[in-house]
Structure formats: structure tokens, C-alpha cells
Design a protein around this motif. Structure first.
Motif, PDB file in Angstrom:
ATOM      1  N   PRO A 229      69.640  41.924 147.121  1.00  0.00           N
ATOM      2  CA  PRO A 229      70.631  41.001 147.687  1.00  0.00           C
ATOM      3  C   PRO A 229      69.964  40.075 148.703  1.00  0.00           C
ATOM      4  O   PRO A 229      68.998  40.470 149.362  1.00  0.00           O
ATOM      5  CB  PRO A 229      71.645  41.903 148.370  1.00  0.00           C
ATOM      6  CG  PRO A 229      71.361  43.274 147.898  1.00  0.00           C
ATOM      7  CD  PRO A 229      69.959  43.309 147.401  1.00  0.00           C
ATOM      8  N   PRO A 230      70.484  38.867 148.834  1.00  0.00           N
ATOM      9  CA  PRO A 230      69.883  37.941 149.796  1.00  0.00           C
ATOM     10  C   PRO A 230      70.166  38.376 151.234  1.00  0.00           C
ATOM     11  O   PRO A 230      71.164  39.028 151.509  1.00  0.00           O
ATOM     12  CB  PRO A 230      70.594  36.614 149.495  1.00  0.00           C
ATOM     13  CG  PRO A 230      71.903  37.020 148.892  1.00  0.00           C
ATOM     14  CD  PRO A 230      71.635  38.295 148.151  1.00  0.00           C
ATOM     15  N   PRO A 231      69.272  37.998 152.162  1.00  0.00           N
ATOM     16  CA  PRO A 231      69.533  38.312 153.570  1.00  0.00           C
ATOM     17  C   PRO A 231      70.663  37.445 154.102  1.00  0.00           C
ATOM     18  O   PRO A 231      71.029  36.439 153.481  1.00  0.00           O
ATOM     19  CB  PRO A 231      68.212  37.970 154.263  1.00  0.00           C
ATOM     20  CG  PRO A 231      67.583  36.957 153.380  1.00  0.00           C
ATOM     21  CD  PRO A 231      68.020  37.287 151.976  1.00  0.00           C
TER      22      PRO A 231
ATOM     23  N   ASP B 296      76.618  43.035 164.114  1.00  0.00           N
ATOM     24  CA  ASP B 296      75.336  42.356 163.969  1.00  0.00           C
ATOM     25  C   ASP B 296      74.921  42.443 162.497  1.00  0.00           C
ATOM     26  O   ASP B 296      74.512  43.504 162.022  1.00  0.00           O
ATOM     27  CB  ASP B 296      74.296  43.025 164.870  1.00  0.00           C
ATOM     28  CG  ASP B 296      72.968  42.304 164.859  1.00  0.00           C
ATOM     29  OD1 ASP B 296      72.526  41.831 163.794  1.00  0.00           O
ATOM     30  OD2 ASP B 296      72.356  42.214 165.934  1.00  0.00           O
ATOM     31  N   CYS B 297      75.054  41.326 161.778  1.00  0.00           N
ATOM     32  CA  CYS B 297      74.805  41.368 160.338  1.00  0.00           C
ATOM     33  C   CYS B 297      73.317  41.548 160.006  1.00  0.00           C
ATOM     34  O   CYS B 297      72.980  42.121 158.971  1.00  0.00           O
ATOM     35  CB  CYS B 297      75.400  40.156 159.633  1.00  0.00           C
ATOM     36  SG  CYS B 297      74.826  38.577 160.201  1.00  0.00           S
ATOM     37  N   LYS B 298      72.443  41.122 160.872  1.00  0.00           N
ATOM     38  CA  LYS B 298      71.008  41.307 160.619  1.00  0.00           C
ATOM     39  C   LYS B 298      70.632  42.792 160.749  1.00  0.00           C
ATOM     40  O   LYS B 298      69.783  43.288 160.008  1.00  0.00           O
ATOM     41  CB  LYS B 298      70.184  40.422 161.538  1.00  0.00           C
ATOM     42  CG  LYS B 298      70.337  38.945 161.129  1.00  0.00           C
ATOM     43  CD  LYS B 298      69.713  38.011 162.126  1.00  0.00           C
ATOM     44  CE  LYS B 298      69.782  36.565 161.722  1.00  0.00           C
ATOM     45  NZ  LYS B 298      71.079  35.988 161.510  1.00  0.00           N
ATOM     46  N   THR B 299      71.289  43.503 161.663  1.00  0.00           N
ATOM     47  CA  THR B 299      71.057  44.945 161.773  1.00  0.00           C
ATOM     48  C   THR B 299      71.561  45.651 160.517  1.00  0.00           C
ATOM     49  O   THR B 299      70.874  46.530 159.981  1.00  0.00           O
ATOM     50  CB  THR B 299      71.737  45.519 163.031  1.00  0.00           C
ATOM     51  OG1 THR B 299      71.180  44.889 164.184  1.00  0.00           O
ATOM     52  CG2 THR B 299      71.549  47.022 163.131  1.00  0.00           C
ATOM     53  N   LEU B 300      72.726  45.266 160.028  1.00  0.00           N
ATOM     54  CA  LEU B 300      73.234  45.852 158.780  1.00  0.00           C
ATOM     55  C   LEU B 300      72.228  45.661 157.650  1.00  0.00           C
ATOM     56  O   LEU B 300      71.895  46.600 156.921  1.00  0.00           O
ATOM     57  CB  LEU B 300      74.551  45.190 158.366  1.00  0.00           C
ATOM     58  CG  LEU B 300      75.844  45.743 158.900  1.00  0.00           C
ATOM     59  CD1 LEU B 300      77.012  44.939 158.373  1.00  0.00           C
ATOM     60  CD2 LEU B 300      76.024  47.201 158.569  1.00  0.00           C
ATOM     61  N   TYR B 301      71.763  44.432 157.493  1.00  0.00           N
ATOM     62  CA  TYR B 301      70.830  44.125 156.411  1.00  0.00           C
ATOM     63  C   TYR B 301      69.532  44.920 156.572  1.00  0.00           C
ATOM     64  O   TYR B 301      68.979  45.419 155.591  1.00  0.00           O
ATOM     65  CB  TYR B 301      70.564  42.624 156.346  1.00  0.00           C
ATOM     66  CG  TYR B 301      69.743  42.233 155.144  1.00  0.00           C
ATOM     67  CD1 TYR B 301      70.318  42.177 153.875  1.00  0.00           C
ATOM     68  CD2 TYR B 301      68.398  41.938 155.270  1.00  0.00           C
ATOM     69  CE1 TYR B 301      69.564  41.836 152.771  1.00  0.00           C
ATOM     70  CE2 TYR B 301      67.635  41.591 154.164  1.00  0.00           C
ATOM     71  CZ  TYR B 301      68.222  41.535 152.912  1.00  0.00           C
ATOM     72  OH  TYR B 301      67.469  41.197 151.813  1.00  0.00           O
ATOM     73  N   SER B 302      69.057  45.089 157.817  1.00  0.00           N
ATOM     74  CA  SER B 302      67.818  45.840 158.049  1.00  0.00           C
ATOM     75  C   SER B 302      67.976  47.309 157.653  1.00  0.00           C
ATOM     76  O   SER B 302      66.988  47.989 157.381  1.00  0.00           O
ATOM     77  CB  SER B 302      67.368  45.726 159.502  1.00  0.00           C
ATOM     78  OG  SER B 302      68.185  46.515 160.349  1.00  0.00           O
TER      79      SER B 302
ATOM     80  N   GLY C 276      69.504  48.141 154.983  1.00  0.00           N
ATOM     81  CA  GLY C 276      69.657  48.152 153.527  1.00  0.00           C
ATOM     82  C   GLY C 276      71.100  48.020 153.081  1.00  0.00           C
ATOM     83  O   GLY C 276      71.435  48.363 151.955  1.00  0.00           O
ATOM     84  N   ILE C 277      71.968  47.549 153.958  1.00  0.00           N
ATOM     85  CA  ILE C 277      73.382  47.367 153.614  1.00  0.00           C
ATOM     86  C   ILE C 277      73.605  45.889 153.336  1.00  0.00           C
ATOM     87  O   ILE C 277      73.579  45.067 154.244  1.00  0.00           O
ATOM     88  CB  ILE C 277      74.300  47.869 154.749  1.00  0.00           C
ATOM     89  CG1 ILE C 277      74.077  49.364 154.976  1.00  0.00           C
ATOM     90  CG2 ILE C 277      75.767  47.574 154.416  1.00  0.00           C
ATOM     91  CD1 ILE C 277      74.851  49.937 156.139  1.00  0.00           C
ATOM     92  N   PRO C 278      73.786  45.534 152.061  1.00  0.00           N
ATOM     93  CA  PRO C 278      73.965  44.123 151.720  1.00  0.00           C
ATOM     94  C   PRO C 278      75.343  43.597 152.094  1.00  0.00           C
ATOM     95  O   PRO C 278      76.321  44.339 152.160  1.00  0.00           O
ATOM     96  CB  PRO C 278      73.767  44.087 150.209  1.00  0.00           C
ATOM     97  CG  PRO C 278      73.934  45.479 149.743  1.00  0.00           C
ATOM     98  CD  PRO C 278      73.711  46.397 150.902  1.00  0.00           C
ATOM     99  N   ILE C 279      75.377  42.289 152.337  1.00  0.00           N
ATOM    100  CA  ILE C 279      76.610  41.565 152.644  1.00  0.00           C
ATOM    101  C   ILE C 279      76.670  40.388 151.683  1.00  0.00           C
ATOM    102  O   ILE C 279      75.762  39.552 151.681  1.00  0.00           O
ATOM    103  CB  ILE C 279      76.603  41.035 154.097  1.00  0.00           C
ATOM    104  CG1 ILE C 279      76.347  42.158 155.087  1.00  0.00           C
ATOM    105  CG2 ILE C 279      77.905  40.308 154.402  1.00  0.00           C
ATOM    106  CD1 ILE C 279      75.930  41.673 156.463  1.00  0.00           C
TER     107      ILE C 279
END
Length: 167
Positions: free
Chosen positions: A28-30, A99-105, A107-110
Motif C-alpha cells: 500500500p502507498p504511504p 498520527d498516520c505516519k506512525t500507523l503506516y510505520s 505496517g497498518i495501511p490507510i
């Protein structure tokens, strides 16, 4: 916009979609570089229960919606969403700034996609967070906002927390 809180709390979710529509051929994209936070509306009691138990928070519609947590980039959209779907649901509601960048880090895609209640004539876009929200990870939830309601249950505004007074 969310479909429902729980069958006994509100209308049932309009879809039983359970397929996670993540890309099959690539990760998934960041999150976009200009987006630091996303916002999730939830019942205060459900969030506090997860915090008290040290468990991740999953909204009541997590499984029926398709195994995701709904969110928005725009805090200003929350009041209209709350009134459309949750006006009749009693109790206190809050908005989590995530914090969406923390979620993505983690491994949780948005992904921004059509919500389950979308129709071809009336598509409804929402952010889908493909996971729950940790209640124990420092910094994931950046702020918790109260929702102000009128006596008839109408959501009036997202209340910013008080600013610290200078010393």
C-alpha cells in the motif's frame, strides 16, 4: 461516513463486505507527505474500555464494514458525519487525532476508498485504516477532542482542548 456503531446502538451496517481490498501486486502507498494526522470519531466509553483493558481499540463496525477503522483527513467533516449516522446514539463521543505516519510505520495501511454504504449514484469516500488503534503506543493518538452535543442529541462541534496558560 460511518455506517453504524452497533446493532443495539444504531442502524446496522449496510454491508457485510469482508474482503480487504489492498493491492495484490504491491505494498500500500504511504500517507501523503502533507498529511500528518487523520481523525476518528468514536464513543468515549468504547475507547476508555480499550484503554482500561490495555487492548487495541476496534470500532463496533470493524468486522461488518470489512475489517477496517474509518477515518477522515478533515476534522471539520466530523460533525456532519456524526449527525448523519449517530445523532440517536446516546452517550459521550470523542474524536481521536491519529498520527498516520506512525500507523503506516507499524505496517497498518490507510487507503481512501468508497465506503460500504456507497452506491453507484452516490459514492461515499472514506479513509480505511486496515487495523485497530493501539491504546498503549505513545504518540499514536496525538490528541483526544470532546464532541459537544445539544440537548436533542445533535452534534454541535469538535471541542479543541484548552491551550496551556503561559507561566
Amino acid at each position: 461516513p460511518p455506517a453504524a456503531a452497533k446493532a443495539e446502538d444504531s442502524k446496522p451496517a449496510p454491508s457485510g463486505n469482508t474482503a480487504c481490498p489492498l493491492p495484490a501486486d504491491s505494498p500500500p502507498p504511504p500517507p501523503p507527505p502533507d498529511v500528518d494526522s487523520i481523525f476518528h470519531l468514536c464513543q468515549k466509553s468504547k475507547w476508555e474500555e480499550a484503554v482500561r483493558d490495555g487492548q487495541p481499540y476496534f470500532p463496533p463496525t470493524y468486522m461488518t464494514d470489512g475489517k477496517f477503522t474509518r477515518a477522515t483527513v478533515f476534522k471539520k467533516d466530523i460533525v456532519s458525519t456524526a449527525n448523519e449516522y449517530y445523532k440517536e446514539v446516546k452517550g459521550e463521543w470523542i474524536v481521536l487525532e491519529i498520527d498516520c505516519k506512525t500507523l503506516y510505520s507499524l505496517g497498518i495501511p490507510i487507503l481512501a476508498q468508497d465506503a460500504p454504504e456507497s452506491t453507484p449514484k452516490q459514492p461515499v469516500k472514506c479513509l480505511k485504516v486496515f487495523g485497530g488503534l493501539s491504546t498503549t503506543l505513545p504518540g499514536l493518538v496525538k490528541e483526544i477532542y470532546k464532541m459537544r452535543r445539544s440537548t436533542d442529541g445533535t452534534f454541535v462541534k469538535v471541542v479543541d482542548p484548552p491551550k496551556p496558560t503561559p507561566k
